[in-house]
Design a protein around this motif. Structure first.
Motif, short mmCIF file in Angstrom:
data_model
loop_
_atom_site.label_atom_id
_atom_site.label_comp_id
_atom_site.label_asym_id
_atom_site.label_seq_id
_atom_site.Cartn_x
_atom_site.Cartn_y
_atom_site.Cartn_z
N ALA A 1 27.58 53.10 37.91
CA ALA A 1 27.92 51.73 37.50
C ALA A 1 28.95 51.72 36.38
N GLU A 2 28.95 52.74 35.53
CA GLU A 2 29.96 52.84 34.46
C GLU A 2 31.36 52.96 35.05
N VAL A 3 31.50 53.76 36.09
CA VAL A 3 32.80 53.95 36.74
C VAL A 3 33.25 52.66 37.41
N ILE A 4 32.31 51.99 38.07
CA ILE A 4 32.64 50.72 38.72
C ILE A 4 33.09 49.70 37.68
N LEU A 5 32.36 49.62 36.58
CA LEU A 5 32.71 48.66 35.53
C LEU A 5 34.08 48.99 34.92
N LYS A 6 34.33 50.25 34.65
CA LYS A 6 35.64 50.67 34.11
C LYS A 6 36.75 50.30 35.09
N THR A 7 36.51 50.52 36.37
CA THR A 7 37.49 50.17 37.39
C THR A 7 37.79 48.68 37.36
N ILE A 8 36.74 47.88 37.28
CA ILE A 8 36.90 46.42 37.28
C ILE A 8 37.66 45.94 36.05
N LYS A 9 37.26 46.42 34.90
CA LYS A 9 37.83 45.92 33.64
C LYS A 9 39.22 46.49 33.33
N GLU A 10 39.47 47.74 33.71
CA GLU A 10 40.73 48.38 33.34
C GLU A 10 41.74 48.47 34.48
N ASP A 11 41.27 48.79 35.66
CA ASP A 11 42.19 49.06 36.76
C ASP A 11 42.52 47.84 37.62
N VAL A 12 41.53 46.99 37.84
CA VAL A 12 41.75 45.83 38.71
C VAL A 12 42.85 44.90 38.18
N PRO A 13 42.86 44.56 36.90
CA PRO A 13 43.93 43.67 36.43
C PRO A 13 45.34 44.26 36.63
N PHE A 14 45.49 45.56 36.40
CA PHE A 14 46.78 46.22 36.60
C PHE A 14 47.15 46.25 38.08
N LEU A 15 46.16 46.47 38.93
CA LEU A 15 46.40 46.48 40.37
C LEU A 15 46.84 45.10 40.85
N ILE A 16 46.19 44.06 40.37
CA ILE A 16 46.58 42.69 40.72
C ILE A 16 48.03 42.44 40.30
N LYS A 17 48.36 42.80 39.07
CA LYS A 17 49.72 42.59 38.55
C LYS A 17 50.75 43.32 39.42
N THR A 18 50.45 44.56 39.79
CA THR A 18 51.38 45.34 40.59
C THR A 18 51.52 44.77 41.99
N LEU A 19 50.41 44.37 42.60
CA LEU A 19 50.48 43.79 43.94
C LEU A 19 51.24 42.47 43.95
N ARG A 20 51.10 41.68 42.90
CA ARG A 20 51.88 40.44 42.81
C ARG A 20 53.37 40.76 42.69
N LYS A 21 53.70 41.79 41.95
CA LYS A 21 55.09 42.23 41.83
C LYS A 21 55.63 42.67 43.20
N ILE A 22 54.84 43.45 43.92
CA ILE A 22 55.26 43.90 45.24
C ILE A 22 55.49 42.70 46.15
N TYR A 23 54.54 41.78 46.15
CA TYR A 23 54.63 40.59 47.00
C TYR A 23 55.92 39.81 46.70
N LYS A 24 56.17 39.61 45.41
CA LYS A 24 57.37 38.86 45.00
C LYS A 24 58.65 39.57 45.42
N GLU A 25 58.67 40.88 45.28
CA GLU A 25 59.87 41.64 45.63
C GLU A 25 60.11 41.68 47.14
N LEU A 26 59.05 41.48 47.93
CA LEU A 26 59.20 41.48 49.37
C LEU A 26 59.66 40.13 49.93
N GLU A 27 59.50 39.09 49.14
CA GLU A 27 59.90 37.75 49.61
C GLU A 27 61.40 37.60 49.71
#
Length: 123
Positions: A97-123
Motif C-alpha cells: 500500500a505504501e508503493v501504491i500511495l507513493k505512486t498516486i501522490k508522486e507519479d500520477v500528477p506528473f503522468l497526467i501533466k505529461t499525457l496532457r502535453k502529449i495530447y496537446k502536441e498531437l492536436e
C-alpha cells in the motif's frame, strides 16, 4: 503512420481514469488509511484496478503508435508505468500500500501533466 484520433481518444481515457484515482484518494494520507477499515481496503482494491487498467491502456497506446510516441517523452519511466499493471495483476497479494500511495501522490500528477502535453502536441 498511426491513427492520431485513436491515440488521442485513448490518452483522454487514461487521463480521465488518472483523475479519478487522484480524486478518490485525496483523503488518503498514509498507507494505514487504506488498511485501517473496510472502506479503505475497498478503495485500495478499486485504485489498484484503475492503475492496472491504466497500465494496460498505456501498453495499448505504445502498440497503437508503433512504439514511436512514448519514446519522445523519456522523462516518464514508461516501462515502470506499464510494469505496475503486471505487478498488480500477477502479484496482487503482494501489493504494498505504501508503493501504491507513493505512486498516486508522486507519479500520477506528473503522468497526467505529461499525457496532457502529449495530447496537446498531437492536436
Amino acid at each position: 503512420m498511426w491513427d492520431k484520433e485513436l491515440v488521442n481518444d485513448l490518452i483522454e481515457l487514461i487521463i480521465e481514469n488518472l483523475d479519478t484515482v487522484k480524486d478518490r484518494t485525496k483523503d488518503i494520507y498514509c498507507a494505514d488509511d487504506f488498511s485501517s477499515n473496510e472502506q479503505g481496503m475497498i478503495l485500495l482494491d478499486s485504485t489498484c484496478m484503475k492503475l492496472a487498467a491504466i497500465g494496460e491502456s498505456i501498453k495499448s497506446l505504445d502498440k497503437i503508435s508503433n512504439k514511436q510516441l512514448l519514446s519522445n517523452y523519456p522523462e516518464v519511466p514508461w516501462k515502470q508505468v506499464m510494469g505496475m499493471r503486471d505487478i498488480i495483476v500477477h502479484h496482487y497479494f503482494d501489493i504494498d500500500a505504501e508503493v501504491i500511495l507513493k505512486t498516486i501522490k508522486e507519479d500520477v500528477p506528473f503522468l497526467i501533466k505529461t499525457l496532457r502535453k502529449i495530447y496537446k502536441e498531437l492536436e
